[in-house]
Design a protein around this motif. Structure first.
Motif, mmCIF file in Angstrom:
data_model
loop_
_atom_site.group_PDB
_atom_site.id
_atom_site.type_symbol
_atom_site.label_atom_id
_atom_site.label_comp_id
_atom_site.label_asym_id
_atom_site.label_seq_id
_atom_site.Cartn_x
_atom_site.Cartn_y
_atom_site.Cartn_z
ATOM 1 N N ALA A 185 8.312 14.125 -1.099
ATOM 2 C CA ALA A 185 7.435 14.208 0.066
ATOM 3 C C ALA A 185 6.442 15.346 -0.134
ATOM 4 C CB ALA A 185 8.256 14.438 1.321
ATOM 5 N N SER A 186 6.849 16.354 -0.877
ATOM 6 C CA SER A 186 5.965 17.466 -1.212
ATOM 7 C C SER A 186 6.382 18.017 -2.560
ATOM 8 C CB SER A 186 6.041 18.565 -0.141
ATOM 9 O OG SER A 186 7.366 19.066 -0.041
ATOM 10 N N SER A 187 5.457 18.684 -3.219
ATOM 11 C CA SER A 187 5.754 19.201 -4.544
ATOM 12 C C SER A 187 4.770 20.293 -4.902
ATOM 13 C CB SER A 187 5.684 18.088 -5.583
ATOM 14 O OG SER A 187 4.375 17.542 -5.639
ATOM 15 N N THR A 188 5.083 21.044 -5.948
ATOM 16 C CA THR A 188 4.154 22.024 -6.487
ATOM 17 C C THR A 188 3.956 21.732 -7.966
ATOM 18 O OG1 THR A 188 5.928 23.590 -7.015
ATOM 19 C CG2 THR A 188 4.879 23.794 -4.853
ATOM 20 N N ILE A 189 2.738 21.986 -8.437
ATOM 21 C CA ILE A 189 2.407 21.791 -9.842
ATOM 22 C C ILE A 189 1.860 23.101 -10.387
ATOM 23 C CG2 ILE A 189 1.000 20.522 -11.497
ATOM 24 C CD1 ILE A 189 0.895 18.218 -9.531
ATOM 25 N N THR A 190 2.434 23.556 -11.502
ATOM 26 C CA THR A 190 2.006 24.803 -12.129
ATOM 27 C C THR A 190 1.640 24.539 -13.580
ATOM 28 O OG1 THR A 190 3.534 26.044 -10.709
ATOM 29 C CG2 THR A 190 2.670 27.186 -12.653
ATOM 30 N N GLN A 191 0.483 25.020 -14.002
ATOM 31 C CA GLN A 191 0.069 24.918 -15.396
ATOM 32 C C GLN A 191 0.421 26.236 -16.093
ATOM 33 O OE1 GLN A 191 -0.622 22.013 -16.074
ATOM 34 N NE2 GLN A 191 -1.721 21.071 -14.387
ATOM 35 N N ILE A 192 1.260 26.135 -17.116
ATOM 36 C CA ILE A 192 1.728 27.324 -17.841
ATOM 37 C C ILE A 192 1.030 27.386 -19.193
ATOM 38 C CG2 ILE A 192 3.740 28.530 -18.748
ATOM 39 C CD1 ILE A 192 5.445 26.832 -16.803
ATOM 40 N N PRO A 193 0.181 28.390 -19.447
ATOM 41 C CA PRO A 193 -0.472 28.505 -20.749
ATOM 42 C C PRO A 193 0.535 28.795 -21.859
ATOM 43 C CG PRO A 193 -1.538 29.894 -19.084
ATOM 44 C CD PRO A 193 -0.231 29.444 -18.507
ATOM 45 N N VAL A 194 0.382 28.090 -22.974
ATOM 46 C CA VAL A 194 1.230 28.327 -24.144
ATOM 47 C C VAL A 194 0.326 28.341 -25.379
ATOM 48 C CG1 VAL A 194 3.338 27.382 -23.125
ATOM 49 C CG2 VAL A 194 1.756 25.856 -24.339
ATOM 50 N N GLY A 195 0.948 28.345 -26.566
ATOM 51 C CA GLY A 195 0.199 28.401 -27.806
ATOM 52 C C GLY A 195 -0.486 27.087 -28.147
ATOM 53 N N LYS A 196 -0.945 26.994 -29.388
ATOM 54 C CA LYS A 196 -1.794 25.894 -29.808
ATOM 55 C C LYS A 196 -1.011 24.600 -30.093
ATOM 56 C CE LYS A 196 -5.628 28.212 -29.643
ATOM 57 N NZ LYS A 196 -6.668 27.870 -28.638
ATOM 58 N N GLN A 197 -1.458 23.533 -29.456
ATOM 59 C CA GLN A 197 -0.963 22.169 -29.655
ATOM 60 C C GLN A 197 0.543 22.019 -29.384
ATOM 61 O OE1 GLN A 197 -2.249 20.579 -33.441
ATOM 62 N NE2 GLN A 197 -4.360 21.233 -33.133
ATOM 63 N N PRO A 198 0.957 22.263 -28.155
ATOM 64 C CA PRO A 198 2.374 22.063 -27.807
ATOM 65 C C PRO A 198 2.725 20.576 -27.773
ATOM 66 C CG PRO A 198 1.095 22.516 -25.840
ATOM 67 C CD PRO A 198 0.157 22.687 -26.998
ATOM 68 N N GLU A 199 3.791 20.203 -28.430
ATOM 69 C CA GLU A 199 4.214 18.795 -28.440
ATOM 70 C C GLU A 199 5.696 18.676 -28.107
ATOM 71 O OE1 GLU A 199 4.660 14.900 -31.367
ATOM 72 O OE2 GLU A 199 3.337 16.541 -31.959
ATOM 73 N N ALA A 200 6.556 19.132 -29.010
ATOM 74 C CA ALA A 200 7.997 19.038 -28.764
ATOM 75 C C ALA A 200 8.375 19.887 -27.563
ATOM 76 C CB ALA A 200 8.759 19.506 -30.004
ATOM 77 N N ILE A 201 9.329 19.403 -26.759
ATOM 78 C CA ILE A 201 9.741 20.158 -25.569
ATOM 79 C C ILE A 201 11.159 19.768 -25.187
ATOM 80 C CG2 ILE A 201 8.834 18.455 -23.925
ATOM 81 C CD1 ILE A 201 7.950 20.827 -22.158
ATOM 82 N N ASP A 202 11.912 20.751 -24.686
ATOM 83 C CA ASP A 202 13.237 20.455 -24.146
ATOM 84 C C ASP A 202 13.583 21.506 -23.106
ATOM 85 O OD1 ASP A 202 15.485 18.933 -23.802
ATOM 86 O OD2 ASP A 202 16.527 19.628 -25.596
ATOM 87 N N LEU A 203 14.388 21.087 -22.136
ATOM 88 C CA LEU A 203 14.861 21.944 -21.056
ATOM 89 C C LEU A 203 16.320 22.285 -21.313
ATOM 90 C CD1 LEU A 203 14.493 23.161 -18.137
ATOM 91 C CD2 LEU A 203 15.221 20.922 -17.275
ATOM 92 N N SER A 204 16.673 23.553 -21.186
ATOM 93 C CA SER A 204 18.067 23.954 -21.395
ATOM 94 C C SER A 204 18.959 23.275 -20.362
ATOM 95 C CB SER A 204 18.207 25.471 -21.299
ATOM 96 O OG SER A 204 17.841 25.932 -20.002
ATOM 97 N N PRO A 205 20.219 22.995 -20.719
ATOM 98 C CA PRO A 205 21.121 22.325 -19.766
ATOM 99 C C PRO A 205 21.279 23.067 -18.439
ATOM 100 C CG PRO A 205 22.042 22.218 -21.973
ATOM 101 C CD PRO A 205 20.836 23.119 -22.059
ATOM 102 N N ASP A 206 21.142 24.403 -18.447
ATOM 103 C CA ASP A 206 21.266 25.142 -17.193
ATOM 104 C C ASP A 206 19.941 25.241 -16.439
ATOM 105 O OD1 ASP A 206 19.793 27.028 -18.610
ATOM 106 O OD2 ASP A 206 21.420 28.473 -18.767
#
Length: 332
Positions: A185-206
């Motif tokens: 119903a509502s949400s927030t979106i944040t753009q986080i600057p990182v290094g050059k050409q980020p592709e692979a990504i994973d979230l820790s289990p916690d």
């Protein structure tokens, strides 16, 4: 009174603890490794113990990523496309080695990163600069949200479906979505600057950290999810095509493109613990449940390798087709 046939069914399916009969469950399918062959537009079904192919199924053009349902019976394939952008999912009956249906995503083009959470399929639509959700029960896309960034390629989401992260190759950012409820119903979106050409990504289990592979910097970057800020970069000596947490969350495995290696990093110390040389260029990663074994798709030569992460030994290999990439496993 139960008849003989009813008693047999009772003992087999339910089990009787008092009589020493072990409970038997038929809900989980047999172990299977699913490998997508991008150049062949198909997938191979592999027995992960014998490393033998048991089935093959044609899918859409340029299949890139795959996930498997919780019961191990169904695979979902993102058909990314080749020169012409793809816009379909292939839904596969693993036991029957058959495509059940091909889902038309309409204007959502180049589905790539996919994650199955509580039976819902979350995915990136790269051309549309968006993430979306497909519900297999209703056979509909029931939610879409834009990233506002270029080439939103991979996705990582929390188990409660309230936090999602995309790696945006063309914008050098990670987009963080915080959703209040599902559908949001509502949400927030944040753009986080990182290094050059980020592709692979994973979230820790916690849910506390996001690790992102930087193609142009040969490094992995670590984001603290509470502050939505980058806290560290770790050099890897090559491009990390995929970055994956082991199931226990203690180690991150990086498949290194140029050096044909996989690199293991201890999450707490941020130190490299093992570097394993392979015969081919590694791409996708799938883990056994205990995290001790990794199944790695690799190219030139095109193989899938079974790797013992404790010893660094290659314990099995199989040639599944041309350009194996996306991989998923169930049952072990």
């Amino acid at each position: 009174m139960l008849r003989i046939g009813q008693l047999i069914t009772f003992f087999l399916v339910v089990g009787v603890v008092g009589f020493g009969v072990r409970e038997v469950s038929y809900a989980q399918a047999r172990p299977a490794l699913i490998v997508l062959n991008k150049a062949d537009n198909d997938l191979a079904i592999v027995d992960p113990e014998t490393m033998k192919i048991t089935g093959r199924v044609a899918v859409g053009d340029g299949p890139h990523e795959v996930v498997i349902s919780a019961d191990g019976k169904t695979a979902f394939v993102a058909n990314y496309g080749a020169q012409t952008p793809g816009n379909t999912f292939s839904i596969i009956d693993i036991a029957a080695a058959k495509e059940l249906r091909r889902v038309d995503l309409g204007p959502l083009l180049r589905p790539h990163g996919i994650q199955l959470i509580s039976g819902k399929l979350y995915f990136t639509a790269e051309v549309n600069r968006a993430i979306a959700r497909y519900n297999p029960d209703t056979d509909k896309v029931d939610w879409i949200m834009g990233t506002g960034q270029n080439v939103s390629h991979m996705i990582a989401g929390s188990s409660d479906q309230k936090s999602f992260y995309t790696a945006n190759i063309g914008s050098d950012t990670v987009t963080m979505f915080r959703l209040q409820n599902i559908p949001p119903a509502s949400s927030t979106i944040t753009q986080i600057p990182v290094g050059k050409q980020p592709e692979a990504i994973d979230l820790s289990p916690d849910g506390k950290e996001v690790w992102v592979g930087l193609n142009a910097e040969n490094a992995v970057e670590i984001i603290d999810t509470a502050s939505a800020k980058s806290v560290m970069k770790l050099p890897l000596g090559g491009r990390p095509y995929r970055v994956r947490f082991t199931p226990d969350g203690k180690t991150v495995l990086n498949t290194i493109f140029q050096t044909k290696e996989i690199v293991l990093i201890d999450v707490v110390s941020r130190k490299e613990t093992r570097r394993i040389k392979l015969e081919s260029t590694p791409f996708g990663v799938a883990f056994s449940k205990d995290g001790k074994t990794a199944f790695i798709t690799a190219a030139q030569p095109d193989v899938v390798l079974r790797v013992d992460l404790e010893t660094g030994e290659i314990t099995g290999r199989v040639e599944t087709g041309r350009s194996p990439d996306g991989v998923a496993i169930t049952g072990i």
